[in-house]
Design an enzyme around this catalytic site. Sequence first.
Site, mmCIF file in Angstrom:
data_model
loop_
_atom_site.group_PDB
_atom_site.id
_atom_site.type_symbol
_atom_site.label_atom_id
_atom_site.label_comp_id
_atom_site.label_asym_id
_atom_site.label_seq_id
_atom_site.Cartn_x
_atom_site.Cartn_y
_atom_site.Cartn_z
ATOM 1 C CG ASP A 18 -2.114 0.867 1.113
ATOM 2 O OD1 ASP A 18 -3.232 0.338 1.236
ATOM 3 O OD2 ASP A 18 -1.977 2.093 0.911
ATOM 4 C CE1 TYR A 57 -13.110 3.193 -8.826
ATOM 5 C CE2 TYR A 57 -15.503 3.276 -9.068
ATOM 6 C CZ TYR A 57 -14.382 2.731 -8.473
ATOM 7 O OH TYR A 57 -14.515 1.740 -7.536
#
Length: 309
Positions: free
Chosen positions: A32, A141
Amino acid sequence: MKILVTGGAGFVGSNLVARLDALGGHEIVVLDNEVSGARAAIADCAHTFIAGDITDPIAVERAMEGVEAVVHLAADTRVIPSIEAPRFNFDVNVAGSLVILETMRKLGIKRLVNASTGGAIIGDATPPVHEGMVAAPLSPYGASKLAVEGYCSAYAASYGMNAASLRFSNVYGPRSWHKGSVVALFIKQILKGETLTVYGDGGQTRDYVHARDLADGIVAALGSDVSGPVQLGTGIGTPLDEIIDLLREISGEDIAVDYKPFRAGEIVHNWCDIGHARAAIGYDPKIGLAEGLEETWRWFVDNREKLAL
Ligand SMILES: NC(=O)c1ccc[n+]([C@@H]2O[C@H](COP(=O)([O-])OP(=O)(O)OC[C@H]3O[C@@H](n4cnc5c(N)ncnc54)[C@H](O)[C@@H]3O)[C@@H](O)[C@H]2O)c1
Protein backbone atom coordinates in the site's frame (compact mmCIF):
# COMPACT_ATOMS: atom_id res chain seq x y z
CA MET A 1 -1.69 -19.78 2.24
CA LYS A 2 0.51 -16.71 1.73
CA ILE A 3 -1.73 -13.92 0.38
CA LEU A 4 -0.85 -10.48 -0.95
CA VAL A 5 -3.49 -7.81 -0.32
CA THR A 6 -2.86 -4.68 -2.39
CA GLY A 7 -4.52 -1.65 -0.80
CA GLY A 8 -4.67 -3.60 2.46
CA ALA A 9 -4.36 -0.45 4.57
CA GLY A 10 -7.59 1.02 3.13
CA PHE A 11 -11.19 0.56 4.20
CA VAL A 12 -12.09 -2.75 2.54
CA GLY A 13 -8.48 -3.94 2.86
CA SER A 14 -8.17 -3.34 6.60
CA ASN A 15 -11.46 -5.18 7.21
CA LEU A 16 -10.20 -8.06 5.04
CA VAL A 17 -6.82 -8.21 6.77
CA ALA A 18 -8.59 -8.24 10.16
CA ARG A 19 -10.85 -11.08 8.95
CA LEU A 20 -7.98 -13.16 7.54
CA ASP A 21 -6.01 -12.60 10.73
CA ALA A 22 -8.98 -13.68 12.88
CA LEU A 23 -9.55 -16.80 10.73
CA GLY A 24 -5.86 -17.77 11.10
CA GLY A 25 -3.83 -20.09 8.90
CA HIS A 26 -2.76 -17.38 6.44
CA GLU A 27 0.41 -15.37 6.00
CA ILE A 28 -0.63 -11.86 4.96
CA VAL A 29 1.46 -9.37 2.99
CA VAL A 30 0.10 -5.85 2.41
CA LEU A 31 1.30 -3.55 -0.38
CA ASP A 32 0.00 0.00 0.00
CA ASN A 33 1.31 3.50 -0.77
CA GLU A 34 -0.92 4.99 1.97
CA VAL A 35 -2.33 7.62 -0.38
CA SER A 36 -5.73 7.18 1.28
CA GLY A 37 -5.25 4.26 3.69
CA ALA A 38 -2.82 4.07 6.62
CA ARG A 39 -0.80 1.21 8.08
CA ALA A 40 -2.09 2.22 11.53
CA ALA A 41 -5.48 0.79 10.44
CA ILE A 42 -4.04 -2.75 10.55
CA ALA A 43 -1.64 -2.31 13.45
CA ASP A 44 -3.82 -4.79 15.41
CA CYS A 45 -3.42 -7.54 12.76
CA ALA A 46 -0.48 -9.86 12.02
CA HIS A 47 0.92 -9.01 8.57
CA THR A 48 4.00 -7.84 6.68
CA PHE A 49 3.64 -4.27 5.45
CA ILE A 50 5.37 -3.14 2.27
CA ALA A 51 5.17 0.55 1.49
CA GLY A 52 5.04 0.83 -2.28
CA ASP A 53 3.06 1.59 -5.37
CA ILE A 54 1.24 -0.91 -7.61
CA THR A 55 2.59 0.93 -10.66
CA ASP A 56 6.17 0.09 -9.56
CA PRO A 57 7.12 -3.41 -10.89
CA ILE A 58 10.04 -3.72 -8.43
CA ALA A 59 7.87 -3.06 -5.37
CA VAL A 60 5.17 -5.40 -6.73
CA GLU A 61 7.65 -8.23 -7.38
CA ARG A 62 9.10 -7.85 -3.88
CA ALA A 63 5.57 -7.98 -2.39
CA MET A 64 4.70 -11.12 -4.38
CA GLU A 65 7.68 -13.19 -3.23
CA GLY A 66 6.40 -16.64 -2.20
CA VAL A 67 2.77 -15.54 -2.56
CA GLU A 68 0.11 -18.05 -3.70
CA ALA A 69 -2.88 -15.72 -4.15
CA VAL A 70 -3.45 -12.00 -4.66
CA VAL A 71 -6.39 -9.88 -3.54
CA HIS A 72 -6.12 -6.70 -5.57
CA LEU A 73 -7.90 -3.78 -3.88
CA ALA A 74 -5.50 -0.84 -4.43
CA ALA A 75 -7.10 1.75 -6.69
CA ASP A 76 -7.93 5.38 -7.14
CA THR A 77 -11.56 5.05 -6.02
CA ARG A 78 -12.62 8.70 -6.47
CA VAL A 79 -15.34 9.00 -9.12
CA ILE A 80 -15.57 12.82 -9.53
CA PRO A 81 -11.75 13.35 -9.69
CA SER A 82 -11.64 10.59 -12.34
CA ILE A 83 -13.88 12.80 -14.49
CA GLU A 84 -11.53 15.74 -13.96
CA ALA A 85 -8.30 13.73 -14.42
CA PRO A 86 -9.04 10.48 -16.33
CA ARG A 87 -5.37 9.92 -17.19
CA PHE A 88 -4.26 9.71 -13.55
CA ASN A 89 -7.12 7.32 -12.80
CA PHE A 90 -6.09 5.16 -15.79
CA ASP A 91 -2.44 5.11 -14.75
CA VAL A 92 -3.24 3.83 -11.25
CA ASN A 93 -6.21 1.57 -11.94
CA VAL A 94 -5.51 0.12 -15.37
CA ALA A 95 -1.72 0.41 -15.81
CA GLY A 96 -1.20 -0.48 -12.12
CA SER A 97 -3.43 -3.55 -12.44
CA LEU A 98 -1.46 -4.64 -15.51
CA VAL A 99 1.71 -4.55 -13.38
CA ILE A 100 -0.07 -6.83 -10.89
CA LEU A 101 -1.16 -9.26 -13.64
CA GLU A 102 2.21 -9.22 -15.40
CA THR A 103 4.11 -9.89 -12.18
CA MET A 104 1.74 -12.74 -11.34
CA ARG A 105 2.37 -14.18 -14.82
CA LYS A 106 6.14 -13.82 -14.37
CA LEU A 107 6.12 -15.52 -10.96
CA GLY A 108 3.51 -18.18 -11.89
CA ILE A 109 0.91 -17.03 -9.33
CA LYS A 110 -2.43 -18.43 -10.46
CA ARG A 111 -5.09 -16.99 -8.13
CA LEU A 112 -6.37 -13.40 -8.32
CA VAL A 113 -9.37 -11.84 -6.61
CA ASN A 114 -9.84 -8.39 -8.10
CA ALA A 115 -11.98 -5.58 -6.63
CA SER A 116 -14.48 -4.30 -9.11
CA THR A 117 -17.77 -2.42 -8.87
CA GLY A 118 -21.38 -2.95 -9.90
CA GLY A 119 -22.92 0.50 -10.09
CA ALA A 120 -20.06 2.32 -11.79
CA ILE A 121 -19.68 -0.37 -14.47
CA ILE A 122 -23.32 -1.06 -15.32
CA GLY A 123 -24.39 2.60 -15.32
CA ASP A 124 -28.02 3.69 -15.31
CA ALA A 125 -29.98 0.41 -15.50
CA THR A 126 -33.15 -0.89 -13.88
CA PRO A 127 -32.15 -2.76 -10.71
CA PRO A 128 -31.33 -5.35 -9.63
CA VAL A 129 -28.03 -5.15 -11.53
CA HIS A 130 -26.43 -8.48 -12.38
CA GLU A 131 -23.47 -10.00 -14.21
CA GLY A 132 -25.49 -10.60 -17.41
CA MET A 133 -26.10 -6.90 -18.06
CA VAL A 134 -24.29 -4.98 -20.77
CA ALA A 135 -21.78 -2.63 -19.14
CA ALA A 136 -22.06 1.11 -19.82
CA PRO A 137 -19.77 3.00 -17.39
CA LEU A 138 -20.69 6.63 -16.71
CA SER A 139 -17.26 7.73 -15.40
CA PRO A 140 -13.58 7.09 -16.18
CA TYR A 141 -13.43 5.31 -12.79
CA GLY A 142 -16.15 2.87 -13.98
CA ALA A 143 -14.37 2.48 -17.31
CA SER A 144 -11.08 1.67 -15.55
CA LYS A 145 -12.74 -1.07 -13.52
CA LEU A 146 -14.36 -2.53 -16.65
CA ALA A 147 -11.00 -2.46 -18.46
CA VAL A 148 -9.35 -4.38 -15.61
CA GLU A 149 -12.15 -6.95 -15.68
CA GLY A 150 -11.29 -7.38 -19.36
CA TYR A 151 -7.58 -7.92 -18.61
CA CYS A 152 -8.46 -10.37 -15.82
CA SER A 153 -10.57 -12.36 -18.28
CA ALA A 154 -7.77 -12.29 -20.88
CA TYR A 155 -5.06 -13.35 -18.39
CA ALA A 156 -7.30 -16.16 -17.09
CA ALA A 157 -7.84 -17.46 -20.63
CA SER A 158 -4.31 -16.85 -21.95
CA TYR A 159 -2.18 -17.88 -18.95
CA GLY A 160 -4.35 -20.38 -17.03
CA MET A 161 -5.07 -18.13 -14.04
CA ASN A 162 -8.23 -17.99 -11.95
CA ALA A 163 -9.22 -14.34 -11.88
CA ALA A 164 -12.49 -13.36 -10.19
CA SER A 165 -13.65 -9.75 -10.38
CA LEU A 166 -15.87 -9.11 -7.38
CA ARG A 167 -18.29 -6.26 -8.09
CA PHE A 168 -18.82 -4.60 -4.72
CA SER A 169 -21.99 -2.58 -4.05
CA ASN A 170 -21.93 0.26 -1.45
CA VAL A 171 -19.67 -0.91 1.35
CA TYR A 172 -19.97 0.53 4.89
CA GLY A 173 -18.57 -0.44 8.26
CA PRO A 174 -15.78 0.14 10.80
CA ARG A 175 -12.34 1.38 9.66
CA SER A 176 -13.92 3.80 7.12
CA TRP A 177 -12.47 6.93 8.79
CA HIS A 178 -11.21 8.45 5.51
CA LYS A 179 -14.14 7.59 3.26
CA GLY A 180 -16.52 10.12 1.68
CA SER A 181 -19.19 7.46 1.03
CA VAL A 182 -22.54 8.22 2.55
CA VAL A 183 -22.54 6.26 5.83
CA ALA A 184 -19.01 7.31 6.83
CA LEU A 185 -19.63 10.90 5.74
CA PHE A 186 -22.94 11.20 7.60
CA ILE A 187 -21.53 9.71 10.82
CA LYS A 188 -18.57 12.13 10.74
CA GLN A 189 -20.96 15.04 10.14
CA ILE A 190 -23.33 13.95 12.94
CA LEU A 191 -20.40 13.75 15.36
CA LYS A 192 -19.45 17.31 14.41
CA GLY A 193 -23.05 18.52 14.78
CA GLU A 194 -23.28 19.42 11.09
CA THR A 195 -26.38 19.47 8.87
CA LEU A 196 -26.50 16.56 6.39
CA THR A 197 -26.98 17.33 2.70
CA VAL A 198 -29.14 15.04 0.57
CA TYR A 199 -29.26 15.54 -3.20
CA GLY A 200 -32.77 14.42 -4.12
CA ASP A 201 -35.85 13.56 -2.05
CA GLY A 202 -34.13 10.93 0.13
CA GLY A 203 -35.95 8.10 -1.65
CA GLN A 204 -32.91 7.09 -3.73
CA THR A 205 -31.83 3.52 -3.02
CA ARG A 206 -28.46 1.78 -2.72
CA ASP A 207 -27.34 -1.72 -1.74
CA TYR A 208 -25.42 -1.22 1.54
CA VAL A 209 -23.18 -4.18 2.40
CA HIS A 210 -21.22 -4.45 5.66
CA ALA A 211 -17.44 -4.65 5.18
CA ARG A 212 -17.22 -7.90 7.20
CA ASP A 213 -19.83 -9.64 5.03
CA LEU A 214 -17.86 -8.41 2.03
CA ALA A 215 -14.60 -9.70 3.55
CA ASP A 216 -16.26 -13.11 3.98
CA GLY A 217 -17.20 -12.96 0.29
CA ILE A 218 -13.58 -12.23 -0.66
CA VAL A 219 -12.36 -15.12 1.53
CA ALA A 220 -14.96 -17.43 -0.08
CA ALA A 221 -13.80 -16.36 -3.56
CA LEU A 222 -10.17 -17.02 -2.56
CA GLY A 223 -11.10 -20.56 -1.56
CA SER A 224 -12.90 -21.23 -4.84
CA ASP A 225 -11.78 -21.37 -8.45
CA VAL A 226 -14.42 -18.92 -9.71
CA SER A 227 -13.42 -16.61 -12.55
CA GLY A 228 -15.18 -13.64 -14.13
CA PRO A 229 -17.48 -11.04 -12.59
CA VAL A 230 -19.35 -11.79 -9.35
CA GLN A 231 -21.73 -9.25 -7.84
CA LEU A 232 -21.38 -8.84 -4.04
CA GLY A 233 -23.95 -6.84 -2.06
CA THR A 234 -27.05 -7.79 -0.09
CA GLY A 235 -29.71 -7.84 -2.82
CA ILE A 236 -31.65 -5.17 -0.91
CA GLY A 237 -32.16 -1.56 -1.97
CA THR A 238 -32.41 0.81 1.00
CA PRO A 239 -33.69 4.39 0.67
CA LEU A 240 -31.28 7.06 1.93
CA ASP A 241 -33.91 8.43 4.33
CA GLU A 242 -34.03 5.01 6.02
CA ILE A 243 -30.26 5.26 6.69
CA ILE A 244 -30.78 8.72 8.19
CA ASP A 245 -33.69 7.51 10.38
CA LEU A 246 -31.60 4.59 11.66
CA LEU A 247 -28.68 6.94 12.41
CA ARG A 248 -31.12 9.22 14.30
CA GLU A 249 -32.22 6.29 16.46
CA ILE A 250 -28.71 4.94 17.02
CA SER A 251 -27.05 8.28 17.79
CA GLY A 252 -29.97 9.79 19.72
CA GLU A 253 -29.15 13.04 17.89
CA ASP A 254 -31.68 15.41 16.35
CA ILE A 255 -30.17 15.29 12.85
CA ALA A 256 -30.94 18.20 10.48
CA VAL A 257 -31.09 17.44 6.74
CA ASP A 258 -30.87 19.91 3.85
CA TYR A 259 -32.58 18.45 0.76
CA LYS A 260 -31.22 19.81 -2.55
CA PRO A 261 -32.17 18.98 -6.18
CA PHE A 262 -30.85 15.73 -7.66
CA ARG A 263 -27.41 16.14 -9.25
CA ALA A 264 -27.19 15.59 -13.01
CA GLY A 265 -26.15 12.06 -13.92
CA GLU A 266 -26.83 10.59 -10.47
CA ILE A 267 -28.43 7.14 -10.54
CA VAL A 268 -31.64 7.13 -8.46
CA HIS A 269 -32.13 3.41 -7.76
CA ASN A 270 -29.40 0.80 -7.52
CA TRP A 271 -29.16 -2.59 -5.89
CA CYS A 272 -27.84 -5.92 -7.08
CA ASP A 273 -28.77 -9.54 -7.59
CA ILE A 274 -26.43 -11.78 -5.57
CA GLY A 275 -27.76 -15.09 -6.95
CA HIS A 276 -24.53 -15.88 -8.83
CA ALA A 277 -22.37 -15.20 -5.73
CA ARG A 278 -24.59 -17.45 -3.60
CA ALA A 279 -24.37 -20.29 -6.14
CA ALA A 280 -20.69 -19.88 -7.16
CA ILE A 281 -18.96 -19.23 -3.82
CA GLY A 282 -21.66 -19.80 -1.17
CA TYR A 283 -21.72 -16.06 -0.37
CA ASP A 284 -24.30 -15.34 2.33
CA PRO A 285 -24.33 -11.82 3.82
CA LYS A 286 -25.70 -11.87 7.36
CA ILE A 287 -25.33 -8.45 8.97
CA GLY A 288 -28.59 -6.47 9.03
CA LEU A 289 -28.48 -2.74 8.44
CA ALA A 290 -29.55 -1.70 11.96
CA GLU A 291 -26.90 -3.93 13.54
CA GLY A 292 -24.21 -2.92 11.02
CA LEU A 293 -24.88 0.81 11.36
CA GLU A 294 -24.87 0.54 15.17
CA GLU A 295 -21.45 -1.17 15.04
CA THR A 296 -20.12 1.44 12.60
CA TRP A 297 -21.42 4.31 14.73
CA ARG A 298 -19.81 2.74 17.83
CA TRP A 299 -16.47 2.37 15.98
CA PHE A 300 -16.45 6.06 15.07
CA VAL A 301 -17.44 7.09 18.62
CA ASP A 302 -14.75 4.86 20.15
CA ASN A 303 -12.10 6.26 17.78
CA ARG A 304 -13.36 9.82 17.88
CA GLU A 305 -10.33 11.33 19.59
CA LYS A 306 -7.84 9.50 17.38
CA LEU A 307 -9.75 10.67 14.30
CA ALA A 308 -10.03 14.24 15.68
CA LEU A 309 -13.83 14.32 15.15
N1 LIG B 1 -15.85 1.10 -0.68
C1 LIG B 1 -16.77 0.82 -1.61
O1 LIG B 1 -17.97 1.07 -1.41
C2 LIG B 1 -16.36 0.19 -2.92
C3 LIG B 1 -17.35 -0.09 -3.86
C4 LIG B 1 -16.99 -0.66 -5.07
C5 LIG B 1 -15.67 -1.00 -5.32
N2 LIG B 1 -14.72 -0.70 -4.40
C6 LIG B 1 -13.32 -1.06 -4.72
O2 LIG B 1 -12.74 -1.71 -3.60
C7 LIG B 1 -11.34 -1.40 -3.50
C8 LIG B 1 -11.00 -0.86 -2.12
O3 LIG B 1 -11.75 0.33 -1.91
P1 LIG B 1 -11.77 1.06 -0.50
O4 LIG B 1 -13.15 1.60 -0.30
O5 LIG B 1 -11.17 0.20 0.54
O6 LIG B 1 -10.82 2.31 -0.83
P2 LIG B 1 -9.60 2.90 0.04
O7 LIG B 1 -9.21 4.16 -0.62
O8 LIG B 1 -9.95 2.91 1.47
O9 LIG B 1 -8.49 1.80 -0.19
C9 LIG B 1 -7.61 1.79 -1.29
C10 LIG B 1 -6.22 1.54 -0.75
O10 LIG B 1 -5.32 1.47 -1.86
C11 LIG B 1 -4.18 2.26 -1.58
N3 LIG B 1 -3.67 2.73 -2.87
C12 LIG B 1 -4.24 3.62 -3.72
N4 LIG B 1 -3.46 3.79 -4.80
C13 LIG B 1 -2.39 2.97 -4.65
C14 LIG B 1 -1.23 2.69 -5.44
N5 LIG B 1 -1.02 3.32 -6.60
N6 LIG B 1 -0.33 1.80 -4.96
C15 LIG B 1 -0.51 1.19 -3.78
N7 LIG B 1 -1.59 1.42 -2.98
C16 LIG B 1 -2.51 2.29 -3.41
C17 LIG B 1 -4.67 3.37 -0.67
O11 LIG B 1 -3.67 3.96 0.13
C18 LIG B 1 -5.72 2.63 0.17
O12 LIG B 1 -5.14 2.09 1.33
C19 LIG B 1 -11.06 -0.41 -4.64
O13 LIG B 1 -10.53 -1.12 -5.73
C20 LIG B 1 -12.43 0.15 -4.97
O14 LIG B 1 -12.51 0.60 -6.31
C21 LIG B 1 -15.03 -0.12 -3.21
